[in-house]
Design a protein around this motif. Structure first.
Motif, short mmCIF file in Angstrom:
data_model
loop_
_atom_site.label_atom_id
_atom_site.label_comp_id
_atom_site.label_asym_id
_atom_site.label_seq_id
_atom_site.Cartn_x
_atom_site.Cartn_y
_atom_site.Cartn_z
N GLN A 147 0.84 -1.21 0.00
CA GLN A 147 0.00 0.00 0.00
C GLN A 147 0.88 1.25 0.00
OE1 GLN A 147 -2.98 -0.07 3.13
NE2 GLN A 147 -3.34 -2.26 2.81
N LEU A 148 1.93 1.24 0.80
CA LEU A 148 2.85 2.37 0.84
C LEU A 148 3.56 2.52 -0.50
CD1 LEU A 148 4.50 4.60 2.26
CD2 LEU A 148 6.03 2.81 3.08
N PHE A 149 3.99 1.40 -1.07
CA PHE A 149 4.75 1.46 -2.31
C PHE A 149 3.88 1.93 -3.47
CE2 PHE A 149 7.57 -0.03 -5.67
CZ PHE A 149 8.80 0.28 -5.12
N THR A 150 2.59 1.66 -3.40
CA THR A 150 1.67 2.13 -4.43
C THR A 150 1.72 3.65 -4.56
OG1 THR A 150 0.18 0.26 -4.08
CG2 THR A 150 -0.75 2.20 -5.16
N ASP A 151 1.87 4.34 -3.43
CA ASP A 151 1.97 5.80 -3.45
C ASP A 151 3.38 6.24 -3.88
OD1 ASP A 151 -0.65 6.12 -2.62
OD2 ASP A 151 -0.09 6.02 -0.50
N LEU A 152 4.40 5.55 -3.38
CA LEU A 152 5.78 5.95 -3.68
C LEU A 152 6.08 5.88 -5.16
CD1 LEU A 152 7.77 4.25 -0.77
CD2 LEU A 152 7.33 6.69 -1.08
N VAL A 153 5.62 4.82 -5.82
CA VAL A 153 6.01 4.60 -7.21
C VAL A 153 5.40 5.66 -8.14
CG1 VAL A 153 4.11 3.10 -7.95
CG2 VAL A 153 6.44 2.70 -8.81
N LYS A 154 4.40 6.40 -7.66
CA LYS A 154 3.81 7.47 -8.47
C LYS A 154 4.69 8.72 -8.51
CE LYS A 154 -0.90 5.92 -7.38
NZ LYS A 154 -2.15 6.27 -6.67
N LEU A 155 5.63 8.83 -7.59
CA LEU A 155 6.51 10.01 -7.55
C LEU A 155 7.53 9.92 -8.69
CD1 LEU A 155 7.18 10.14 -3.71
CD2 LEU A 155 5.53 11.50 -5.02
N PRO A 156 7.72 10.96 -9.49
CA PRO A 156 8.67 10.90 -10.61
C PRO A 156 10.08 10.52 -10.18
CG PRO A 156 7.29 12.85 -10.80
CD PRO A 156 6.98 12.24 -9.46
N GLU A 157 10.51 11.01 -9.02
CA GLU A 157 11.87 10.70 -8.56
C GLU A 157 12.02 9.21 -8.26
OE1 GLU A 157 9.84 12.87 -7.25
OE2 GLU A 157 10.76 14.87 -7.31
N VAL A 158 11.00 8.61 -7.66
CA VAL A 158 11.04 7.17 -7.36
C VAL A 158 10.97 6.37 -8.65
CG1 VAL A 158 9.85 5.26 -6.19
CG2 VAL A 158 10.04 7.51 -5.09
N ASN A 159 10.08 6.79 -9.55
CA ASN A 159 9.93 6.12 -10.84
C ASN A 159 11.27 6.06 -11.58
OD1 ASN A 159 7.97 5.15 -13.08
ND2 ASN A 159 9.14 6.78 -14.08
N ARG A 160 11.96 7.20 -11.65
CA ARG A 160 13.24 7.24 -12.34
C ARG A 160 14.30 6.41 -11.61
NH1 ARG A 160 16.17 9.58 -16.17
NH2 ARG A 160 18.38 9.93 -15.78
N HIS A 161 14.30 6.48 -10.29
CA HIS A 161 15.29 5.72 -9.52
C HIS A 161 15.15 4.22 -9.79
CE1 HIS A 161 17.96 4.61 -6.23
NE2 HIS A 161 17.02 3.77 -5.83
N LEU A 162 13.92 3.72 -9.81
CA LEU A 162 13.70 2.30 -10.04
C LEU A 162 14.06 1.90 -11.47
CD1 LEU A 162 10.35 1.79 -8.12
CD2 LEU A 162 12.65 1.12 -7.39
N ILE A 163 13.87 2.79 -12.42
CA ILE A 163 14.22 2.50 -13.81
C ILE A 163 15.73 2.40 -14.00
CG2 ILE A 163 14.23 3.48 -16.15
CD1 ILE A 163 11.42 4.60 -15.52
N THR A 164 16.47 3.24 -13.30
CA THR A 164 17.91 3.38 -13.58
C THR A 164 18.81 2.77 -12.50
OG1 THR A 164 17.99 5.56 -12.51
CG2 THR A 164 17.49 5.51 -14.86
#
Length: 492
Positions: free
Chosen positions: A354-371
Motif C-alpha cells: 500500500q505504501l509502495f503504491t503511493d511511492l512509485v507514483k513520484l517521478p523521482e522514485v519512478n526514475r530511480h527504479l528504472i535506472t
C-alpha cells in the motif's frame, strides 16, 4: 606461461568476453558443456546500455535487422513504471536471447575464437605462472594450459565451485518453470497469485506455441532435483499451486526449470581465476538485468586481461574488475530480491505494498527504479568528489560516437577495434600529449565541440567509460597519471 585465456561457458557473456580478447590479439578458448547452441528463448530483454555497447563494437546492426520491438514498459514487483520520459536512454528491446547468442557466436568465430562445444571443465589448478584446466571432451579427458581462466558458466558454475570462491546466499529460494506449449485452453490472468506468479504469453504468430511462466518463492518449496527432467505434470502441478486452477495443455515443445537463491561471489577474482555474469551474481530473472549486467562484466574484464598479458599494465589493473563490477552485481541482486519481498503475500507485506503504491507514483522514485541497475558510474579517481566532472566514470555520450545522422565518428572507429581514445573536443587546441608510445591500444581523436558534454577533452577506456575529463579551467591536470593507470607507460 601461455598467453591463452580459457573461458568456461558459451552463453552471451562468455562469447562476448572471448571476442573482446580476440580484438586485443589474445588467444581465447571457450569450453561449453552443451553439445549444441541454445535454440529456445530463456530471456528476451536487451537494455539500451547493452545496445550502446554493441554499437560501439559495430555488431548491433545485425540484431536490429530483425526489427526487435521497443518495450516501453518496465515493472518493479508488478508495479508498472513510466518509461516514456526516458525512452531515449532507458528503452529495452524485446529480443529472444538465442538471437543474441547466435550473433555473438558468429562475431566470435569471425575473430578466430576457439569454441569447443560438448567439452566440460572438470578440474583446475593454478599457481603464480598460470592455470591448468582438465576437460572432458569428445575424445576423452585432456588438459589445457592458460594464463587466466574465466567462469562464464552460469548459475551452476563449475569454475565457482572448483576454484572454491567464497559466496553469500540470501533471501528465499525461488522455483520457476518455462514451458512452450502448442495450446493452452481458456483465459488466464497474468500476475500475482497467493502461490506466486503466473503468466501465459500467446504467440504473436499463427500456430505458434504459447509460453507458460511460473514462479514460486516461499519457504518449504519441494523442488525436484536438478538432474530430473522437467515434465508436463510438473508444469500442471506448479500452475495448480499458484493459481488454484488445472490447465488443459496441448503438446509440449520445450520445458525448462530454474531454482536457486540469490547468490553473490564475495570477490570476482581468485588469483588467475575470474567469474562473470550469473557465476558472479545470481538473482531471479526480473527485467533482464542478469544478461545485461553480465555482458558489461565481460566488457570491463576483457581489455584489462589483454593489457596485462601484453605487458602494458601491472596485475593491479585486474583488481579494478572486482572493484568496479561487484558493486553493480550487488545492486542487481538487491534490486531483484527486494521485488520478491514486495511480491510476497501476507498481511505485513500488503501494508508495505500500500505504501509502495503511493511511492512509485513520484517521478523521482519512478526514475530511480528504472535506472538503479543500468545507470553505472565507476569510482575512478575523483569520480566520487562533489566537484568531479559529471562524465567521469560514466559511459561516453552517444553523440560523440555517432553523428546526428548516425554515421560513426573517429571515436567509434577506435572503440570498434577495442582501443581507447584520447579525445580532443576543441578542434586541436586542448594541448593534449602525443599518443605514439601507445599505438595499437590508444587512438588520438579530434572531434568538434559537442553541446551538453561540457568538456574540452576526454580519456575514454576501451569499454567506453570516461577515465578522465577536462574543462578549459582544468586543462590537462591529472591526465598523465590516468594514462599510466589505464594504458600503461608509453613505449620509448
Amino acid at each position: 606461461m601461455t598467453g591463452t585465456v580459457v573461458i568456461a561457458g558459451a552463453g552471451p557473456v562468455g562469447l562476448f568476453l572471448a571476442s573482446e580478447l580476440r580484438l586485443a590479439g589474445v588467444e581465447a578458448v571457450v569450453l561449453e558443456r552443451s553439445p549444441k547452441a541454445n535454440e529456445h528463448t530463456i530471456g528476451g530483454t536487451l537494455h539500451a546500455r547493452t545496445a550502446d555497447l554493441f554499437d560501439q563494437r559495430g555488431i548491433m546492426d545485425t540484431l536490429r535487422a530483425g526489427k526487435p520491438p521497443l518495450w516501453p514498459r518496465l515493472h518493479f514487483a508488478s508495479y508498472w513504471l513510466d518509461l516514456e520520459p526516458y525512452m531515449e536512454d532507458e528503452y529495452s528491446l524485446l529480443l529472444p536471447q538465442q538471437y543474441t547468442e547466435q550473433m555473438l557466436e558468429a562475431h566470435a568465430a569471425s575473430l578466430g575464437v576457439d569454441i569447443r562445444r560438448g567439452h566440460t571443465l572438470t578440474g583446475l589448478t593454478q599457481d603464480a605462472d598460470g592455470v591448468t584446466v582438465t576437460v572432458e571432451g569428445d575424445d576423452g579427458a585432456y588438459e589445457l594450459q592458460a594464463a587466466y581462466l574465466v567462469g562464464a558458466d552460469g548459475a551452476d558454475s563449475a569454475v565457482l565451485k572448483l576454484a572454491d570462491f567464497d559466496v553469500r546466499e540470501t533471501g528465499p529460494r525461488w522455483y520457476g518453470l518455462l514451458a512452450d506449449i502448442a495450446s493452452v485452453e481458456g483465459e488466464w490472468h497474468a500476475g500475482n497469485y497467493p502461490g506466486g506468479q503466473f503468466a501465459v504469453i500467446r504467440s504473436p504468430h499463427e500456430g505458434g506455441p504459447s509460453r507458460i511462466m511460473t514462479l514460486e518463492f516461499h519457504e518449504g518449496l519441494d523442488v525436484p532435483p536438478a538432474d530430473q527432467p522437467v515434465s508436463l505434470d510438473e508444469v500442471i502441478a506448479s500452475t495448480e499451486r499458484i493459481t488454484g486452477r488445472t490447465p488443459v495443455l496441448g503438446e509440449v515443445q520445450w520445458l525448462h526449470r530454474y531454482s536457486y537463491r540469490t547468490r553473490e561471489a564475495e570477490n570476482y577474482r581468485d588469483g588467475r581465476v575470474f567469474v562473470v555474469g550469473d557465476a558472479a551474481h545470481l538473482h531471479v530473472a526480473f527485467a533482464g538485468h542478469g544478461l545485461n549486467t553480465g555482458l558489461h562484466d565481460a566488457a570491463n574484464l576483457g581489455w584489462k586481461l589483454a593489457a596485462v598479458l601484453a605487458g602494458r599494465a601491472t596485475d593491479a589493473l585486474l583488481d579494478t574488475y572486482d572493484e568496479e563490477r561487484r558493486p553493480v552485481g550487488h545492486r542487481a541482486c538487491v534490486f531483484t530480491q527486494s521485488q520478491l519481498s514486495l511480491l510476497t503475500q501476507g498481511e505485513h507485506f500488503d501494508v508495505l505494498r500500500q505504501l509502495f503504491t503511493d511511492l512509485v507514483k513520484l517521478p523521482e522514485v519512478n526514475r530511480h527504479l528504472i535506472t538503479t541497475v543500468t545507470d553505472v558510474r565507476y569510482a575512478v579517481d575523483g569520480a566520487e568528489k562533489d566537484d568531479a566532472h559529471p562524465l567521469l566514470g560514466r559511459p561516453v555520450p552517444n553523440e560523440l560516437v555517432r553523428t546526428a545522422d548516425g554515421k560513426p565518428t573517429a571515436l567509434a572507429e577506435a572503440l570498434k577495434a577495442g582501443r581507447g581514445a584520447l579525445v580532443d573536443l576543441t578542434g586541436g587546441s586542448a594541448g593534449l600529449p602525443a599518443t605514439e608510445g601507445r599505438d595499437g591500444h590508444l587512438d588520438r581523436v579530434s572531434l568538434a565541440p559537442a553541446e551538453g558534454v561540457g568538456a574540452v577533452a576526454l580519456l575514454v577506456r576501451p569499454d567506453g567509460f570516461v577515465a578522465w575529463a577536462a574543462t578549459a579551467e582544468t586543462g590537462t591536470d591529472g591526465l598523465e597519471s590516468e594514462l599510466r593507470r589505464w594504458f600503461g607507460e608509453a613505449a620509448a
